[in-house]
Design an enzyme around this catalytic site. Structure first.
Site, PDB file in Angstrom:
ATOM      1  N   LYS A 199       0.849  -1.207   0.000  1.00 37.38           N
ATOM      2  CA  LYS A 199       0.000   0.000   0.000  1.00 37.38           C
ATOM      3  C   LYS A 199       0.873   1.240   0.000  1.00 37.38           C
ATOM      4  CE  LYS A 199       0.756   1.245   4.518  1.00 37.38           C
ATOM      5  NZ  LYS A 199       1.647   2.331   4.897  1.00 37.38           N
ATOM      6  N   PRO A 239       9.940  -4.222  -0.523  1.00 36.24           N
ATOM      7  CA  PRO A 239      11.012  -3.944   0.451  1.00 36.24           C
ATOM      8  C   PRO A 239      10.481  -3.752   1.871  1.00 36.24           C
ATOM      9  CG  PRO A 239      10.695  -2.072  -1.026  1.00 36.24           C
ATOM     10  CD  PRO A 239       9.775  -3.151  -1.513  1.00 36.24           C
ATOM     11  N   ALA A 250       9.771   0.096   4.884  1.00 38.89           N
ATOM     12  CA  ALA A 250       9.584   0.972   3.738  1.00 38.89           C
ATOM     13  C   ALA A 250       8.300   1.800   3.807  1.00 38.89           C
ATOM     14  CB  ALA A 250       9.594   0.127   2.458  1.00 38.89           C
ATOM     15  N   GLY A 251       7.419   1.499   4.780  1.00 42.85           N
ATOM     16  CA  GLY A 251       6.131   2.206   4.828  1.00 42.85           C
ATOM     17  C   GLY A 251       5.156   1.684   3.794  1.00 42.85           C
ATOM     18  N   GLY A 266       4.522  -4.206   3.837  1.00 50.01           N
ATOM     19  CA  GLY A 266       4.780  -5.551   3.305  1.00 50.01           C
ATOM     20  C   GLY A 266       4.489  -6.632   4.339  1.00 50.01           C
ATOM     21  N   GLY A 267       4.985  -6.466   5.561  1.00 49.77           N
ATOM     22  CA  GLY A 267       4.777  -7.473   6.613  1.00 49.77           C
ATOM     23  C   GLY A 267       3.304  -7.592   6.988  1.00 49.77           C
ATOM     24  N   SER A 268       2.618  -6.453   7.090  1.00 48.68           N
ATOM     25  CA  SER A 268       1.190  -6.465   7.443  1.00 48.68           C
ATOM     26  C   SER A 268       0.367  -7.126   6.343  1.00 48.68           C
ATOM     27  CB  SER A 268       0.681  -5.035   7.640  1.00 48.68           C
ATOM     28  OG  SER A 268       1.355  -4.427   8.709  1.00 48.68           O
ATOM     29  N   ASP A 316      -1.983  -2.071  10.423  1.00 43.75           N
ATOM     30  CA  ASP A 316      -2.183  -1.938   8.967  1.00 43.75           C
ATOM     31  C   ASP A 316      -2.804  -3.185   8.331  1.00 43.75           C
ATOM     32  OD1 ASP A 316      -1.139   0.575   8.789  1.00 43.75           O
ATOM     33  OD2 ASP A 316       0.847  -0.037   8.105  1.00 43.75           O
TER      34      ASP A 316
HETATM   35  O1  C5P Z   1       0.600  -1.624  14.902  1.00 46.24           O
HETATM   36  P1  C5P Z   1       1.987  -1.771  14.388  1.00 46.24           P
HETATM   37  O2  C5P Z   1       2.689  -2.973  14.956  1.00 46.24           O
HETATM   38  O3  C5P Z   1       2.101  -1.690  12.910  1.00 46.24           O
HETATM   39  O4  C5P Z   1       2.761  -0.497  14.939  1.00 46.24           O
HETATM   40  C1  C5P Z   1       4.152  -0.443  15.071  1.00 46.24           C
HETATM   41  C2  C5P Z   1       4.505   0.690  15.998  1.00 46.24           C
HETATM   42  O5  C5P Z   1       4.226   1.944  15.372  1.00 46.24           O
HETATM   43  C3  C5P Z   1       3.735   0.720  17.287  1.00 46.24           C
HETATM   44  O6  C5P Z   1       4.360  -0.064  18.292  1.00 46.24           O
HETATM   45  C4  C5P Z   1       3.758   2.192  17.663  1.00 46.24           C
HETATM   46  O7  C5P Z   1       4.995   2.543  18.251  1.00 46.24           O
HETATM   47  C5  C5P Z   1       3.688   2.884  16.314  1.00 46.24           C
HETATM   48  N1  C5P Z   1       2.312   3.237  15.931  1.00 46.24           N
HETATM   49  C6  C5P Z   1       1.699   4.299  16.570  1.00 46.24           C
HETATM   50  N2  C5P Z   1       0.414   4.634  16.214  1.00 46.24           N
HETATM   51  C7  C5P Z   1      -0.232   3.967  15.237  1.00 46.24           C
HETATM   52  C8  C5P Z   1       0.394   2.895  14.578  1.00 46.24           C
HETATM   53  C9  C5P Z   1       1.664   2.557  14.942  1.00 46.24           C
HETATM   54  O8  C5P Z   1       2.275   4.943  17.458  1.00 46.24           O
HETATM   55  N3  C5P Z   1      -1.468   4.332  14.900  1.00 46.24           N
END
Ligand code: C5P
Length: 307
Positions: free
Chosen positions: A24, A116, A119-120, A123-125, A158
């Site tokens: 995405k 990659p 990368a934002g 990919g993992g999600s 995500d």
């Molecule tokens: O939910 P996810 O594991 O993808 O998030 C990774 C990290 O990114 C979280 O541990 C948090 O530090 C940060 N995050 C956040 N607010 C969000 C999504 C992610 O602070 N809405």
């Protein structure tokens, strides 16, 4: 739920499920504030791309085992950072589905990596969502989408976007509340990742809080995507995390500026980076711009359609 291809299940052949796991980009991301659980409240608009990994899922040779086995294949530059153990979201998704249903079937999963990491691009999600939905078929657990969403939300922020299986959505809460939105046409994006990746928690913690009067609304980008007007999309595209990410990753900032200079177009960071992208009219124009960007210093560069 994402589409799956089930190969012939003739006698003597094992059932194999092959699914795509797409990336995405965030065409809009505003951080509304920090929550008491440590996460941030978001208003973000995600678009699904044609760029994808491939997951192949099958029962292992030794079907008596109750193992969840993961093998990652692909270009070493993409696979070297991907763990194959319990820390991989694919394994976490399989375990969570087992816990929710009480079944203990085995599975052998091969992940062909093209997206990659750090990368934002989620990919993992995306891999986790693809595994969850495909295992729900392979193991015949048949959970409804609502239950898959509950499992996904427990694994990360995500994943729900990919479980929803839509081209475009506005995501709120910590990102897990997904509302599909209208998207006119099939915009094309050029995505590029600098040599170094970004850590999502670090980018969020670098962010300074803002008074609510300075926060942006997603209304304009939603209207732009609905109308399909590229100039309006470019005007409304925004990512609140960009400045924080540039402070942590100056190399990404330099890439962003170089791409802006060479293309004359606004360049946007996806999620918490480090991938940046530009939106273009069509594949032909995209290919022309790609040639301008060929020798730019980056670890990944590709043209992909919103799909
Ligand atoms: O939910 P996810 O594991 O993808 O998030 C990774 C990290 O990114 C979280 O541990 C948090 O530090 C940060 N995050 C956040 N607010 C969000 C999504 C992610 O602070 N809405």
């Amino acid at each position: 739920m994402p589409k799956a291809r089930l190969s012939a299940n003739q006698p003597g052949l094992r059932e194999v499920l092959t699914v795509r796991s797409r990336a995405k980009v965030n065409v809009f991301l505003e951080v509304l504030g920090k929550r008491t659980d440590g996460y941030h409240e978001l208003d973000t608009v995600m678009l699904r791309t044609e760029l994808h990994d491939v997951l192949q899922l099958e029962f292992p040779e030794d079907v008596r085992s109750d193992e969840v086995r993961l093998t990652v294949i692909g270009d070493r530059r993409l696979t070297s950072a991907i763990p194959c153990d319990e820390s991989n979201l694919i394994i976490k998704a399989a375990r969570a589905l087992r816990a929710a249903t009480g079944i203990h079937q085995p599975v052998s999963i091969t992940l062909q990596k093209r997206i990659p990491a750090q990368a934002g691009l989620a990919g993992g999600s995306s891999n986790a969502a693809a595994a969850l939905c495909a295992l729900n078929r392979l193991w015949k657990t048949n959970l409804p989408q609502r239950s898959l969403h509950e499992i996904a939300a427990g694994l990360g922020s995500d994943i729900n976007f990919f479980v929803e299986d839509c081209r475009a959505a506005r995501c709120t809460g910590r990102g897990e509340t997904v509302k599909p939105i209208a998207l006119c046409g099939s915009p094309v994006v050029i995505v590029m990742r600098p040599q170094s990746g970004n850590s999502t928690p670090r980018v969020f913690s670098e962010l300074a809080s803002l008074p609510s009067s300075e926060l942006r609304s997603s209304d304009e980008i939603l209207a732009a995507l609905k109308s399909g007007s590229l100039s309006q999309i470019r005007r409304a595209a925004f990512n609140r995390l960009t400045n924080a990410a540039v402070r942590l990753n100056p190399e990404m900032g330099e890439m962003l500026q170089a791409v802006q200079r060479r293309t004359g177009l606004p360049v946007l960071m996806s999620g918490s980076g480090s991938t940046c992208f530009v939106v273009v009219e069509n594949v032909r124009r995209g290919r022309r711009l790609l040639s301008v960007l060929r020798n730019i210093d980056c670890s990944f560069l590709c043209l992909t359609r919103i799909h």
